[in-house]
Design a protein around this motif. Structure first.
Motif, PDB file in Angstrom:
ATOM      1  N   LYS A 148       0.672  -1.508   0.531  1.00 28.99           N
ATOM      2  CA  LYS A 148      -0.212  -0.298  -0.214  1.00 28.99           C
ATOM      3  C   LYS A 148       0.567   1.332  -0.187  1.00 28.99           C
ATOM      4  N   LYS A 149       1.781   1.165   1.347  1.00 28.12           N
ATOM      5  CA  LYS A 149       2.911   2.226   0.815  1.00 28.12           C
ATOM      6  C   LYS A 149       3.581   2.658  -0.396  1.00 28.12           C
ATOM      7  N   ALA A 150       3.818   2.082  -0.922  1.00 29.87           N
ATOM      8  CA  ALA A 150       3.957   1.927  -2.816  1.00 29.87           C
ATOM      9  C   ALA A 150       3.450   2.224  -3.777  1.00 29.87           C
ATOM     10  N   ILE A 151       2.303   1.551  -3.357  1.00 25.14           N
ATOM     11  CA  ILE A 151       1.454   2.292  -5.092  1.00 25.14           C
ATOM     12  C   ILE A 151       1.368   3.638  -4.570  1.00 25.14           C
ATOM     13  N   GLY A 152       0.860   3.566  -3.248  1.00 21.94           N
ATOM     14  CA  GLY A 152       0.502   4.922  -3.124  1.00 21.94           C
ATOM     15  C   GLY A 152       1.654   5.951  -3.387  1.00 21.94           C
ATOM     16  N   GLY A 153       3.055   5.563  -3.790  1.00 17.09           N
ATOM     17  CA  GLY A 153       3.564   6.494  -3.783  1.00 17.09           C
ATOM     18  C   GLY A 153       3.608   6.123  -5.413  1.00 17.09           C
ATOM     19  N   LEU A 154       3.774   5.580  -6.233  1.00 14.21           N
ATOM     20  CA  LEU A 154       3.536   5.280  -6.989  1.00 14.21           C
ATOM     21  C   LEU A 154       2.166   6.281  -7.925  1.00 14.21           C
ATOM     22  N   TYR A 155       1.464   5.726  -6.903  1.00 15.18           N
ATOM     23  CA  TYR A 155      -0.100   6.790  -7.669  1.00 15.18           C
ATOM     24  C   TYR A 155       0.540   8.238  -7.653  1.00 15.18           C
ATOM     25  N   ARG A 156       0.647   8.842  -6.585  1.00 10.79           N
ATOM     26  CA  ARG A 156       1.128  10.539  -6.400  1.00 10.79           C
ATOM     27  C   ARG A 156       1.882  10.791  -7.307  1.00 10.79           C
ATOM     28  N   ASP A 157       3.307   9.398  -7.791  1.00 16.09           N
ATOM     29  CA  ASP A 157       3.979  10.263  -9.352  1.00 16.09           C
ATOM     30  C   ASP A 157       3.826  10.383 -10.486  1.00 16.09           C
ATOM     31  N   LYS A 158       1.938   9.713 -10.261  1.00 18.89           N
ATOM     32  CA  LYS A 158       1.689   9.122 -11.852  1.00 18.89           C
ATOM     33  C   LYS A 158       1.518   8.627 -12.493  1.00 18.89           C
ATOM     34  N   LYS A 159       2.291   7.561 -11.808  1.00 20.29           N
ATOM     35  CA  LYS A 159       3.086   6.177 -12.900  1.00 20.29           C
ATOM     36  C   LYS A 159       2.077   5.570 -12.991  1.00 20.29           C
ATOM     37  N   ILE A 160       0.957   5.584 -11.933  1.00 19.78           N
ATOM     38  CA  ILE A 160       0.540   3.755 -12.357  1.00 19.78           C
ATOM     39  C   ILE A 160      -1.668   4.683 -12.357  1.00 19.78           C
ATOM     40  N   GLU A 161      -2.689   4.110 -11.910  1.00 19.05           N
ATOM     41  CA  GLU A 161      -3.739   3.969 -11.994  1.00 19.05           C
ATOM     42  C   GLU A 161      -3.811   2.898 -11.463  1.00 19.05           C
ATOM     43  N   ILE A 162      -4.883   3.535  -9.346  1.00 14.50           N
ATOM     44  CA  ILE A 162      -5.224   2.220  -8.870  1.00 14.50           C
ATOM     45  C   ILE A 162      -6.970   2.106  -8.912  1.00 14.50           C
ATOM     46  N   LEU A 163      -7.422   1.304  -9.466  1.00 12.89           N
ATOM     47  CA  LEU A 163      -8.721   1.178 -10.006  1.00 12.89           C
ATOM     48  C   LEU A 163      -9.519  -0.248  -9.342  1.00 12.89           C
ATOM     49  N   GLU A 164      -9.913  -0.390  -9.196  1.00 12.70           N
ATOM     50  CA  GLU A 164     -10.669  -1.119  -7.571  1.00 12.70           C
ATOM     51  C   GLU A 164     -10.477  -2.701  -8.044  1.00 12.70           C
ATOM     52  N   ASP A 165      -9.838  -3.428  -8.862  1.00 12.45           N
ATOM     53  CA  ASP A 165      -9.414  -5.384  -8.331  1.00 12.45           C
ATOM     54  C   ASP A 165      -8.138  -4.557  -9.094  1.00 12.45           C
ATOM     55  N   LYS A 166      -7.724  -3.595  -9.671  1.00  8.77           N
ATOM     56  CA  LYS A 166      -6.134  -4.029 -10.400  1.00  8.77           C
ATOM     57  C   LYS A 166      -5.604  -2.544 -10.224  1.00  8.77           C
ATOM     58  N   ILE A 167      -4.285  -2.101 -10.705  1.00  7.31           N
ATOM     59  CA  ILE A 167      -3.186  -1.130 -11.035  1.00  7.31           C
ATOM     60  C   ILE A 167      -3.260  -1.511 -12.554  1.00  7.31           C
ATOM     61  N   ARG A 168      -3.203  -0.083 -12.736  1.00  6.92           N
ATOM     62  CA  ARG A 168      -2.571   0.140 -14.455  1.00  6.92           C
ATOM     63  C   ARG A 168      -1.007   1.254 -14.388  1.00  6.92           C
ATOM     64  N   LEU A 169      -0.248   0.773 -15.454  1.00 10.22           N
ATOM     65  CA  LEU A 169       0.851   1.430 -15.283  1.00 10.22           C
ATOM     66  C   LEU A 169       0.345   2.753 -16.566  1.00 10.22           C
ATOM     67  N   LEU A 170       0.624   3.390 -16.137  1.00 10.14           N
ATOM     68  CA  LEU A 170       0.277   4.860 -16.787  1.00 10.14           C
ATOM     69  C   LEU A 170       1.582   4.774 -17.697  1.00 10.14           C
ATOM     70  N   ASP A 171       1.087   5.037 -18.992  1.00 12.71           N
ATOM     71  CA  ASP A 171       1.943   6.018 -20.346  1.00 12.71           C
ATOM     72  C   ASP A 171       2.190   7.393 -19.671  1.00 12.71           C
ATOM     73  N   GLU A 172       3.685   7.598 -20.668  1.00 14.35           N
ATOM     74  CA  GLU A 172       4.309   8.693 -20.446  1.00 14.35           C
ATOM     75  C   GLU A 172       3.430   9.933 -20.709  1.00 14.35           C
ATOM     76  N   ASN A 173       2.467   9.816 -21.700  1.00 12.62           N
ATOM     77  CA  ASN A 173       1.700  10.885 -22.406  1.00 12.62           C
ATOM     78  C   ASN A 173       0.555  11.139 -21.527  1.00 12.62           C
ATOM     79  N   GLU A 174      -0.201  10.284 -19.908  1.00 12.91           N
ATOM     80  CA  GLU A 174      -1.077  10.423 -20.084  1.00 12.91           C
ATOM     81  C   GLU A 174      -1.125  11.263 -18.766  1.00 12.91           C
TER      82      GLU A 174
END
Length: 278
Positions: free
Chosen positions: A252-278
């Motif tokens: 949870k700490k790790a995905i929180g940091g990745l979300y704040r850095d806009k590297k991932i999107e947190i969905l209800e049942d999964k996480i998705r890697l964001l493209d640099e352009n998103e």
């Protein structure tokens, strides 16, 4: 002279069969010619391991798997009714008396052995009988220290481990996030040194300062799975442990940091890697 230890000795005498090495008190150990350099001269210092052979002190430039006071995994090369001989990395095998065997040692198998000086005979000896969770004083560890581990075996509370070849500690079952095997080696971290002198160890570093390591594990897994990972902050701890070998807390700490850095999107049942352009 310290039998069972690597030490610095001075060349005192040379002959056709080898060198006589001497400590500051004048005590000598013999170094066979096969371990001596041809250009060695009297007065030169050499780092050697000193052992006992037929009541005599001998030296070798070989490095043992363990010195006196240390543990190592060793293979039995010969098993006799009186005891077993173990390969510990030098020319002379280490003897483990029958009474010092927790279970009968079988030739060809590997065992965790502690090296000590027998107080009655004064000889370097091995044993597979030792306390699983001893109490220590004046330990050289602080919380968070990175250490080398040898896994002893699994008990009721978790895994008993050897820390830096010298100390016995414990990894609680709740801190185990991957498959472990007896006698294998791992990197660990000191979790706590308790008031009673017992040592608790973790397989993973704790705290936000180590969050980068967990984030990278998640990013690697996302990249290997086409940008999707079917885990979220609602996932069960066992699912996270099985997939990523980390605790839910660290996840949870790790995905929180990745979300704040806009590297991932947190969905209800999964996480998705964001493209640099998103």
């Amino acid at each position: 002279m310290n039998p069972g230890k690597i030490q610095l000795l001075k060349i005192a005498e040379k002959n056709y069969s080898g060198l006589f090495l001497e400590d500051e008190n004048g005590e000598r150990a013999f170094l066979p010619k096969i371990f001596a350099s041809e250009d060695a001269e009297i007065g030169d210092e050499m780092e050697v391991f000193v052992y006992q052979d037929d009541d005599k002190l001998k030296a070798t430039t070989e490095k043992p798997n363990a010195e006196v006071g240390e543990f190592a995994v060793m293979t039995c090369v010969q098993s006799l009714p009186s005891g077993a001989f173990m390969d510990w990395g030098i020319i002379k095998d280490l003897f483990v008396p029958y009474k010092q065997q927790k279970q009968k040692i079988v030739e060809g198998k590997r065992y965790l052995v502690h090296v000590y000086i027998d107080e009655f005979l004064g000889l370097i000896t091995g044993t597979t009988r030792f306390k699983r969770n001893p109490q220590y004083e004046d330990l050289p560890f602080r919380k968070g220290d990175k250490v080398n581990l040898i896994l002893m075996g699994e008990g009721e509370l978790g895994w008993n481990v050897i820390i830096n070849k010298k100390y016995i500690g414990l990894i609680y079952a709740s801190d185990v996030y991957k498959k472990l095997f007896p006698l294998s080696e791992e990197i660990g971290y000191i979790k706590s040194v308790r008031e009673d002198g017992k040592i608790d160890v973790s397989l993973q570093p704790e705290g936000y300062e180590n969050n980068d390591e967990f984030q990278q594990i998640i990013l690697d897994k996302l990249n290997a799975n086409y940008g999707l990972l079917y885990l979220s902050d609602k996932s069960e701890p066992e699912e996270i442990k099985q997939e990523l070998q980390m605790s839910k807390k660290n996840f949870k700490k790790a995905i929180g940091g990745l979300y704040r850095d806009k590297k991932i999107e947190i969905l209800e049942d999964k996480i998705r890697l964001l493209d640099e352009n998103e």
